[in-house]
Design a protein around this motif. Structure first.
Motif, PDB file in Angstrom:
ATOM      1  N   HIS A  76       0.808  -1.220   0.000  1.00 50.61           N
ATOM      2  CA  HIS A  76       0.000   0.000   0.000  1.00 50.61           C
ATOM      3  C   HIS A  76       0.843   1.273   0.000  1.00 50.61           C
ATOM      4  CE1 HIS A  76      -3.270  -2.763   0.936  1.00 50.61           C
ATOM      5  NE2 HIS A  76      -2.595  -3.172   1.993  1.00 50.61           N
ATOM      6  N   LEU A  77       2.171   1.162   0.124  1.00 50.19           N
ATOM      7  CA  LEU A  77       3.027   2.349   0.203  1.00 50.19           C
ATOM      8  C   LEU A  77       2.908   3.258  -1.022  1.00 50.19           C
ATOM      9  CD1 LEU A  77       6.375   1.183   1.876  1.00 50.19           C
ATOM     10  CD2 LEU A  77       4.556   2.586   2.839  1.00 50.19           C
ATOM     11  N   GLY A  81       1.742   7.007  -0.531  1.00 56.38           N
ATOM     12  CA  GLY A  81       2.707   8.045  -0.884  1.00 56.38           C
ATOM     13  C   GLY A  81       2.148   9.025  -1.896  1.00 56.38           C
ATOM     14  N   ARG A  82       1.492   8.526  -2.920  1.00 59.14           N
ATOM     15  CA  ARG A  82       0.932   9.403  -3.957  1.00 59.14           C
ATOM     16  C   ARG A  82      -0.157  10.303  -3.377  1.00 59.14           C
ATOM     17  NH1 ARG A  82       2.302   6.973  -9.173  1.00 59.14           N
ATOM     18  NH2 ARG A  82       0.594   8.069 -10.218  1.00 59.14           N
ATOM     19  N   PHE A  83      -0.991   9.742  -2.493  1.00 57.45           N
ATOM     20  CA  PHE A  83      -2.035  10.562  -1.877  1.00 57.45           C
ATOM     21  C   PHE A  83      -1.433  11.659  -1.008  1.00 57.45           C
ATOM     22  CE2 PHE A  83      -4.696  11.380   1.878  1.00 57.45           C
ATOM     23  CZ  PHE A  83      -5.789  11.967   1.254  1.00 57.45           C
ATOM     24  N   LEU A  84      -0.450  11.311  -0.179  1.00 53.86           N
ATOM     25  CA  LEU A  84       0.142  12.309   0.707  1.00 53.86           C
ATOM     26  C   LEU A  84       0.862  13.406  -0.071  1.00 53.86           C
ATOM     27  CD1 LEU A  84       1.535  10.136   3.644  1.00 53.86           C
ATOM     28  CD2 LEU A  84      -0.521  11.555   3.606  1.00 53.86           C
ATOM     29  N   TRP A 256      16.376   2.881   4.594  1.00 53.81           N
ATOM     30  CA  TRP A 256      16.401   3.026   6.050  1.00 53.81           C
ATOM     31  C   TRP A 256      16.340   4.487   6.448  1.00 53.81           C
ATOM     32  CZ3 TRP A 256      19.838   5.518   9.289  1.00 53.81           C
ATOM     33  CH2 TRP A 256      19.690   5.266  10.651  1.00 53.81           C
ATOM     34  N   SER A 257      17.162   5.333   5.821  1.00 52.56           N
ATOM     35  CA  SER A 257      17.204   6.748   6.181  1.00 52.56           C
ATOM     36  C   SER A 257      15.901   7.445   5.822  1.00 52.56           C
ATOM     37  CB  SER A 257      18.392   7.437   5.508  1.00 52.56           C
ATOM     38  OG  SER A 257      18.420   7.184   4.120  1.00 52.56           O
ATOM     39  N   ALA A 258      15.277   7.064   4.689  1.00 54.05           N
ATOM     40  CA  ALA A 258      13.988   7.655   4.316  1.00 54.05           C
ATOM     41  C   ALA A 258      12.906   7.254   5.318  1.00 54.05           C
ATOM     42  CB  ALA A 258      13.596   7.228   2.908  1.00 54.05           C
ATOM     43  N   ALA A 259      12.900   5.993   5.743  1.00 57.56           N
ATOM     44  CA  ALA A 259      11.926   5.545   6.742  1.00 57.56           C
ATOM     45  C   ALA A 259      12.132   6.285   8.064  1.00 57.56           C
ATOM     46  CB  ALA A 259      12.051   4.039   6.958  1.00 57.56           C
ATOM     47  N   VAL A 299       6.511  13.730   3.358  1.00 53.00           N
ATOM     48  CA  VAL A 299       6.445  12.366   3.898  1.00 53.00           C
ATOM     49  C   VAL A 299       5.999  11.396   2.800  1.00 53.00           C
ATOM     50  CG1 VAL A 299       5.193  10.874   5.517  1.00 53.00           C
ATOM     51  CG2 VAL A 299       6.092  13.084   6.284  1.00 53.00           C
ATOM     52  N   GLY A 300       5.049  11.834   1.968  1.00 53.29           N
ATOM     53  CA  GLY A 300       4.609  10.986   0.859  1.00 53.29           C
ATOM     54  C   GLY A 300       5.727  10.695  -0.120  1.00 53.29           C
ATOM     55  N   GLY A 301       6.539  11.710  -0.440  1.00 54.53           N
ATOM     56  CA  GLY A 301       7.683  11.489  -1.327  1.00 54.53           C
ATOM     57  C   GLY A 301       8.684  10.529  -0.731  1.00 54.53           C
ATOM     58  N   LEU A 302       8.912  10.631   0.585  1.00 54.75           N
ATOM     59  CA  LEU A 302       9.840   9.720   1.258  1.00 54.75           C
ATOM     60  C   LEU A 302       9.293   8.288   1.273  1.00 54.75           C
ATOM     61  CD1 LEU A 302      10.892  12.035   4.225  1.00 54.75           C
ATOM     62  CD2 LEU A 302      12.370  11.275   2.355  1.00 54.75           C
ATOM     63  N   LEU A 303       7.978   8.142   1.392  1.00 53.76           N
ATOM     64  CA  LEU A 303       7.378   6.794   1.339  1.00 53.76           C
ATOM     65  C   LEU A 303       7.577   6.161  -0.030  1.00 53.76           C
ATOM     66  CD1 LEU A 303       4.017   7.198   3.314  1.00 53.76           C
ATOM     67  CD2 LEU A 303       6.065   5.940   4.016  1.00 53.76           C
ATOM     68  N   LEU A 304       7.464   6.961  -1.089  1.00 53.08           N
ATOM     69  CA  LEU A 304       7.750   6.428  -2.421  1.00 53.08           C
ATOM     70  C   LEU A 304       9.215   6.012  -2.529  1.00 53.08           C
ATOM     71  CD1 LEU A 304       5.806   8.636  -5.008  1.00 53.08           C
ATOM     72  CD2 LEU A 304       5.276   6.354  -4.189  1.00 53.08           C
TER      73      LEU A 304
END
Length: 321
Positions: A76-77, A81-84, A256-259, A299-304
């Motif tokens: 679901h990431l 991510g796209r929604f955020l 890891w760093s993005a999370a 945060v959405g960009g980092l999830l992608l």
């Protein structure tokens, strides 16, 4: 008449010649001792007391934990991510609609827009932001939608006179980074876009967009560190966050760093940009709300980035070869 295969067997230990003398004598029925010794380069075992080895071991454990606990969310990431990423544009569109009179008054009195031009400006922003955001969420015409939202950022920067505001500039650079992550994600199935660049394959272009996107994503954090008064807690927060930002930019342990930045920025967003606790009529409420939803977009960009990885131009990619 039966036939047998005559298999040569070694002589028993009693008949085999002994090598050496005395109690240490031993048999060599297969002639291994007559072969020349083979020398192999030995790799020294890592020293467990070495600080670097401890850091590597700890980082590996953390990375494994992130991989394990993110498994239920991983499918679901991309959608989250796209929604955020576009949620700040959706919020901005509804803010314009609910504050149409105030927005119109500001553009006419402070930006000197003629009455008809200000109405068209606001309507164009609302329709573009809602239409492009919906296209990105549903993964339809993502390239056109990303280009449209980039145009909205530039248009609002000039229209509201914020193009030279350092906070607006840094935050929107990060939003642009998130949009570029959407763009690179949409390039997986794309084949004919940018036909005027025959020397670059789709994978090459995707790598460059991923590199640019992840570098731009960190500018929001840089903007956050430049604001407010310095305290010891804020110094630690800034140093840890900037270290993670550098790791994201160079693509070292990028997932890891993005999370980690997702967690750090989410906590910061709830604690600092708590617009819901401010009175409806307070002028600070709109600013906090704007910052809150823009941080959600980062945060959405980092999830992608967590989902896609750093891409081909990164330290992580070089380490695989």
């Amino acid at each position: 008449m039966s036939s047998r295969i005559n298999i040569a067997r070694p002589r028993d230990a009693a008949a085999a010649p002994a090598y050496g003398t005395g109690a240490g004598a031993y048999n060599d029925p297969y002639g291994f001792q007559s072969r020349p010794p083979t020398y192999q380069a030995s790799t020294p075992a890592p020293n467990p007391d070495d600080p670097l080895e401890k850091i590597r071991a700890y980082a590996s454990k953390v990375e494994d934990m992130v991989e394990i606990y993110s498994q239920p969310l991983k499918p679901h990431l991309p959608a989250i991510g796209r929604f955020l990423i576009v949620v700040t544009f959706i919020e901005d569109a509804f803010r314009i609609l609910t504050q149409w009179g105030d927005q119109n008054w500001y553009l006419q009195k402070h930006r000197y827009f003629p009455w008809g031009i200000s109405q068209i400006f606001l309507l164009l922003n609302v329709l573009t932001m809602l239409g492009a955001s919906g296209a990105i969420i549903t993964k339809r015409y993502s390239e056109i939608a990303v280009g449209s939202l980039l145009g909205v950022i530039i248009l609002q920067g000039f229209g509201y006179g914020l193009i030279f505001d350092i906070n607006f500039f840094l935050r929107n650079l990060s939003v642009v980074g998130g949009l570029l992550m959407v763009f690179s994600d949409s390039m997986v199935t794309r084949r004919t876009f940018f036909a005027g660049l025959p020397n670059l394959s789709d994978n090459d272009r995707k790598k460059y967009f991923q590199l640019t996107g992840r570098v731009l994503l960190i500018f929001l954090f840089i903007g956050v560190t430049l604001q407010g008064q310095w305290t010891f807690a804020r110094l630690i927060f800034s140093l840890v966050g900037l270290t993670a930002c550098i790791m994201v930019a160079v693509g070292f342990k990028a997932k890891w760093s993005a999370a980690f930045l997702v967690i750090l920025l989410s906590i910061f967003n709830v604690v600092v940009n708590n617009w819901w606790s401010v009175h409806d009529k307070h002028p600070q409420r709109d600013f906090l709300k704007y910052d809150f939803f823009q941080t959600l977009s980062i945060v959405g960009g980092l999830l992608l980035l967590v989902n896609m990885g750093a891409g081909g131009i990164s330290v992580d990619a070089k380490k695989k070869f």
